[in-house]
Design a protein around this motif. Structure first.
Motif, mmCIF file in Angstrom:
data_model
loop_
_atom_site.group_PDB
_atom_site.id
_atom_site.type_symbol
_atom_site.label_atom_id
_atom_site.label_comp_id
_atom_site.label_asym_id
_atom_site.label_seq_id
_atom_site.Cartn_x
_atom_site.Cartn_y
_atom_site.Cartn_z
ATOM 1 N N TYR A 182 -22.413 -2.762 -57.554
ATOM 2 C CA TYR A 182 -22.282 -3.376 -56.234
ATOM 3 C C TYR A 182 -20.839 -3.211 -55.752
ATOM 4 C CZ TYR A 182 -22.176 -7.004 -52.611
ATOM 5 O OH TYR A 182 -22.025 -7.677 -51.416
ATOM 6 N N ALA A 183 -20.676 -2.974 -54.459
ATOM 7 C CA ALA A 183 -19.329 -2.878 -53.871
ATOM 8 C C ALA A 183 -19.408 -3.355 -52.430
ATOM 9 C CB ALA A 183 -18.820 -1.436 -53.919
ATOM 10 N N ALA A 184 -18.531 -4.273 -52.054
ATOM 11 C CA ALA A 184 -18.509 -4.745 -50.663
ATOM 12 C C ALA A 184 -17.143 -4.453 -50.065
ATOM 13 C CB ALA A 184 -18.796 -6.245 -50.601
ATOM 14 N N ASN A 185 -17.150 -3.764 -48.960
ATOM 15 C CA ASN A 185 -15.906 -3.446 -48.248
ATOM 16 C C ASN A 185 -14.899 -2.784 -49.169
ATOM 17 O OD1 ASN A 185 -16.848 -4.723 -45.807
ATOM 18 N ND2 ASN A 185 -16.760 -6.573 -47.058
ATOM 19 N N CYS A 186 -15.373 -1.843 -49.921
ATOM 20 C CA CYS A 186 -14.523 -1.179 -50.910
ATOM 21 C C CYS A 186 -14.701 0.340 -50.864
ATOM 22 C CB CYS A 186 -14.864 -1.723 -52.292
ATOM 23 S SG CYS A 186 -13.887 -0.982 -53.569
ATOM 24 N N MET A 187 -15.945 0.826 -50.806
ATOM 25 C CA MET A 187 -16.130 2.281 -50.842
ATOM 26 C C MET A 187 -15.414 2.949 -49.650
ATOM 27 S SD MET A 187 -17.681 2.250 -53.647
ATOM 28 C CE MET A 187 -17.735 4.000 -54.009
ATOM 29 N N ASP A 214 -20.308 -1.807 -46.016
ATOM 30 C CA ASP A 214 -19.036 -1.502 -45.358
ATOM 31 C C ASP A 214 -19.249 -1.593 -43.849
ATOM 32 O OD1 ASP A 214 -17.061 -0.364 -47.466
ATOM 33 O OD2 ASP A 214 -18.947 0.632 -47.959
ATOM 34 N N PRO A 215 -18.150 -1.712 -43.080
ATOM 35 C CA PRO A 215 -18.289 -1.739 -41.621
ATOM 36 C C PRO A 215 -19.061 -0.520 -41.106
ATOM 37 C CG PRO A 215 -16.071 -2.333 -42.243
ATOM 38 C CD PRO A 215 -16.764 -1.887 -43.509
ATOM 39 N N SER A 216 -19.849 -0.777 -40.063
ATOM 40 C CA SER A 216 -20.738 0.261 -39.542
ATOM 41 C C SER A 216 -20.100 1.035 -38.387
ATOM 42 C CB SER A 216 -22.030 -0.425 -39.075
ATOM 43 O OG SER A 216 -22.465 0.054 -37.835
ATOM 44 N N SER A 261 -21.110 6.097 -40.980
ATOM 45 C CA SER A 261 -22.464 6.070 -40.416
ATOM 46 C C SER A 261 -23.410 6.261 -41.600
ATOM 47 C CB SER A 261 -22.648 7.207 -39.399
ATOM 48 O OG SER A 261 -22.476 8.467 -40.043
ATOM 49 N N VAL A 262 -24.652 5.871 -41.421
ATOM 50 C CA VAL A 262 -25.645 6.097 -42.487
ATOM 51 C C VAL A 262 -25.860 7.604 -42.630
ATOM 52 C CG1 VAL A 262 -28.008 5.607 -43.244
ATOM 53 C CG2 VAL A 262 -26.702 3.856 -42.023
ATOM 54 N N THR A 263 -25.778 8.290 -41.506
ATOM 55 C CA THR A 263 -25.954 9.753 -41.503
ATOM 56 C C THR A 263 -24.951 10.422 -42.444
ATOM 57 O OG1 THR A 263 -26.553 9.509 -39.183
ATOM 58 C CG2 THR A 263 -26.091 11.755 -39.957
ATOM 59 N N ALA A 264 -23.682 10.038 -42.313
ATOM 60 C CA ALA A 264 -22.650 10.650 -43.163
ATOM 61 C C ALA A 264 -22.879 10.282 -44.628
ATOM 62 C CB ALA A 264 -21.270 10.185 -42.705
ATOM 63 N N LEU A 265 -23.223 9.019 -44.864
ATOM 64 C CA LEU A 265 -23.439 8.583 -46.256
ATOM 65 C C LEU A 265 -24.608 9.324 -46.888
ATOM 66 C CD1 LEU A 265 -22.796 4.762 -45.930
ATOM 67 C CD2 LEU A 265 -21.410 6.427 -47.195
ATOM 68 N N TYR A 266 -25.640 9.503 -46.115
ATOM 69 C CA TYR A 266 -26.814 10.227 -46.598
ATOM 70 C C TYR A 266 -26.390 11.622 -47.085
ATOM 71 C CZ TYR A 266 -31.483 12.271 -46.525
ATOM 72 O OH TYR A 266 -32.645 12.894 -46.876
ATOM 73 N N ASN A 267 -25.596 12.300 -46.254
ATOM 74 C CA ASN A 267 -25.121 13.648 -46.606
ATOM 75 C C ASN A 267 -24.245 13.629 -47.855
ATOM 76 O OD1 ASN A 267 -26.337 14.714 -44.340
ATOM 77 N ND2 ASN A 267 -24.523 14.478 -43.052
ATOM 78 N N LEU A 268 -23.316 12.681 -47.915
ATOM 79 C CA LEU A 268 -22.334 12.660 -49.007
ATOM 80 C C LEU A 268 -22.964 12.244 -50.339
ATOM 81 C CD1 LEU A 268 -19.522 10.915 -46.964
ATOM 82 C CD2 LEU A 268 -19.438 13.262 -47.811
ATOM 83 N N LYS A 276 -28.910 -3.830 -41.714
ATOM 84 C CA LYS A 276 -27.803 -4.067 -40.783
ATOM 85 C C LYS A 276 -27.334 -5.498 -40.969
ATOM 86 C CE LYS A 276 -29.126 -0.876 -37.213
ATOM 87 N NZ LYS A 276 -29.540 -0.675 -35.860
ATOM 88 N N LEU A 277 -26.032 -5.667 -41.106
ATOM 89 C CA LEU A 277 -25.456 -6.998 -41.328
ATOM 90 C C LEU A 277 -24.535 -7.338 -40.159
ATOM 91 C CD1 LEU A 277 -24.254 -6.305 -44.994
ATOM 92 C CD2 LEU A 277 -26.442 -7.312 -44.319
ATOM 93 N N SER A 278 -24.398 -8.635 -39.889
ATOM 94 C CA SER A 278 -23.527 -9.015 -38.774
ATOM 95 C C SER A 278 -22.068 -9.183 -39.222
ATOM 96 C CB SER A 278 -24.030 -10.314 -38.142
ATOM 97 O OG SER A 278 -24.007 -11.328 -39.121
ATOM 98 N N VAL A 279 -21.830 -9.276 -40.532
ATOM 99 C CA VAL A 279 -20.470 -9.567 -41.006
ATOM 100 C C VAL A 279 -19.503 -8.423 -40.713
ATOM 101 C CG1 VAL A 279 -21.210 -11.140 -42.826
ATOM 102 C CG2 VAL A 279 -20.952 -8.717 -43.349
ATOM 103 N N HIS A 280 -18.230 -8.785 -40.673
ATOM 104 C CA HIS A 280 -17.146 -7.824 -40.423
ATOM 105 C C HIS A 280 -17.376 -7.016 -39.150
ATOM 106 C CE1 HIS A 280 -14.688 -8.769 -43.806
ATOM 107 N NE2 HIS A 280 -15.696 -8.627 -44.651
ATOM 108 N N GLY A 281 -17.948 -7.670 -38.156
ATOM 109 C CA GLY A 281 -18.128 -7.010 -36.864
ATOM 110 C C GLY A 281 -19.272 -6.020 -36.856
ATOM 111 N N GLY A 282 -20.159 -6.121 -37.834
ATOM 112 C CA GLY A 282 -21.289 -5.188 -37.933
ATOM 113 C C GLY A 282 -21.093 -4.270 -39.128
ATOM 114 N N SER A 283 -21.953 -4.437 -40.119
ATOM 115 C CA SER A 283 -21.839 -3.619 -41.339
ATOM 116 C C SER A 283 -23.211 -3.062 -41.694
ATOM 117 C CB SER A 283 -21.370 -4.491 -42.517
ATOM 118 O OG SER A 283 -20.122 -5.067 -42.252
ATOM 119 N N ASN A 284 -23.210 -2.090 -42.579
ATOM 120 C CA ASN A 284 -24.466 -1.599 -43.163
ATOM 121 C C ASN A 284 -24.459 -1.880 -44.654
ATOM 122 O OD1 ASN A 284 -25.756 -0.358 -40.896
ATOM 123 N ND2 ASN A 284 -24.272 1.322 -41.048
ATOM 124 N N ARG A 285 -25.572 -2.390 -45.141
ATOM 125 C CA ARG A 285 -25.745 -2.503 -46.597
ATOM 126 C C ARG A 285 -26.680 -1.368 -47.007
ATOM 127 N NH1 ARG A 285 -27.607 -8.035 -47.958
ATOM 128 N NH2 ARG A 285 -25.406 -8.570 -48.185
#
Ligand code: TMP
Length: 405
Positions: A165-170, A197-199, A221-228, A241-250
């Motif tokens: 698990y990693a939050a606001n770190c990767m 991380d922030p979205s 973006s999820v698109t970039a993460l998918y590729n990487l 989709k999360l509301s924290v940190h101004g909008g994040s993706n888990r």
């Protein structure tokens, strides 16, 4: 102390990035100093787009040791919102995956791991002061930056992990290929990698250019993460989709071919419709950023001109980007209030605006408070009803500059 770009950390600089935004010379966003240092380290904060992977990253890299060291100020436990957030995901992970061994990358002050049994958790964290906190709580915490090499050393000592698990770190890590490949190594065959991380979608939608600062080497973006991730043997099977940190993706990942299934195509289509794979979207975003700066300066000057007392609520890393980009100092914002004891009595990075406790600074003579911590707007508005009722106003710059009541 040396300053400017010649001291920049250049190693492993990424490939054919196209710059679309220049936010000027900026200090380390979390470097709250006792006094104004005119030789403060600064770097050029510019942002680029990689058309191959769709990754949006800073053009320059700041040496991680300048940002994440033994006097790191940011504590994840500082708001009720984040306390609740981490408790919820920790409980869900326990129920959904019943993991024998959990690894947290970037454990900060233990806000997530404290919900697990210390025997079941290994934590890794580069900031010595934070390592001390979680070690005292009884958790095995290694003082390291995350890398493939570290992943394999941990695996040799502790075996494979069922949940990483990693939050606001990767998004802090420069070499994502090495980092994600390390996660794949550390994960058991049916293990899950969950990170948030922030979205980028929210950043673009909100014209939240202040999501860009030294620590946020990438806004995903999820698109970039998918590729990487695919390149490193990991596949995304779920996105929340999360509301924290101004909008994040888990993001929920497993090793390619794992038996969990989920449909992430709608998210990829949504991002495509928003234009996150096109350079022109980011050029438009950069235009909106200039407008945002003009509007914020206009409104702050207008309040100042009529003699209102204007302060900032929350000494966030994001305000470092805003104040230094817009050139906002004590002429426009008298001081900043912040609940974090370590920030109080210090000055903000770059613009050197004094920081005081809310008890000292959020007083009855305050007319206007700029929402530096706009990502906690709900929590703050609920808490500060008395301020609003006596005629005080908050102003925010997201998604456009305005007064919020
Ligand atoms: P962040 O946006 O980087 O998470 O930082 C939030 C900062 O705002 C942190 O320093 C604590 C501060 N803060 C307050 O001062 N008052 C509040 O009510 C909240 C929610 C945060």
């Amino acid at each position: 102390m040396a300053s400017l770009t010649k001291t920049l950390y250049k190693e492993g600089q990424s490939g054919p990035m196209i710059e679309f935004l220049d936010l000027g010379m900026q200090p380390i966003a979390n470097n709250f100093a006792d006094t104004a240092d005119k030789d403060e380290y600064k770097y050029n904060l510019s942002v680029g787009f990689d058309p191959d992977t769709c990754l949006v990253s800073l053009m320059n890299k700041v040496d991680p040791k300048k940002m994440f060291n033994d006097s790191y100020e940011y504590r994840s436990s500082m708001s009720n919102t984040m306390q609740q957030h981490f408790e919820n995901i920790a409980v869900r992970i326990s129920v959904l995956f019943n993991p024998r061994k959990v690894l947290e990358i970037g454990s900060n002050d233990g806000v997530f791991i404290k919900h697990f049994n210390p025997q079941d958790v290994v934590a890794i964290e580069p900031c010595g002061n934070m390592v001390d906190v979680t070690t005292k709580m009884g958790f095995t915490t290694y003082k390291n930056f995350w890398s493939k090499d570290v992943a394999n050393k941990l695996k040799n000592v502790h075996g494979e992990f069922d949940v990483v698990y990693a939050a606001n770190c990767m998004c802090h890590i420069h070499d994502l290929s090495d980092a994600f490949s390390g996660v794949a190594d550390a994960l058991s065959d049916d293990g899950v990698f969950i990170f948030e991380d922030p979205s980028l979608a929210s950043t673009v939608e909100n014209v939240a250019y202040d999501q860009f600062y030294d620590e946020h080497q990438h806004i995903f973006s999820v698109t970039a993460l998918y590729n990487l991730l695919l390149k490193e043997g990991l596949e995304i099977y779920g996105v929340e989709k999360l509301s924290v940190h101004g909008g994040s993706n888990r993001i929920f990942c497993q090793k390619i071919g794992g038996n969990r299934s989920g449909n992430i195509i709608p998210t990829l289509i949504e991002e495509s419709k928003q234009g996150l794979a096109k350079l022109s979207t980011y050029k438009d975003f950069a235009e909106s950023v200039i407008q945002s700066k003009d509007d914020l300066l206009t409104i702050l000057k207008a309040y100042k001109d009529i003699g209102h007392k204007v302060i900032c609520y929350g000494a966030t890393s994001k305000t470092t980007t805003i104040f230094n980009y817009c050139g906002i100092g004590t002429d426009l914002i008298e001081y900043i209030t912040d609940t974090t004891p370590n920030k109080q009595g210090k000055v903000s990075p770059g613009m050197h605006i004094p920081i005081v406790s809310p008890e000292e600074g959020f007083t009855d003579d305050v007319d206007i408070a700029f929402l530096g911590a706009w990502n906690f707007q709900k929590e703050i508005m609920a808490k500060e009803q008395a301020f609003l009722e006596r005629g005080g106003s908050f102003i925010t710059h997201v998604p456009y500059t305005r007064v919020v009541k």
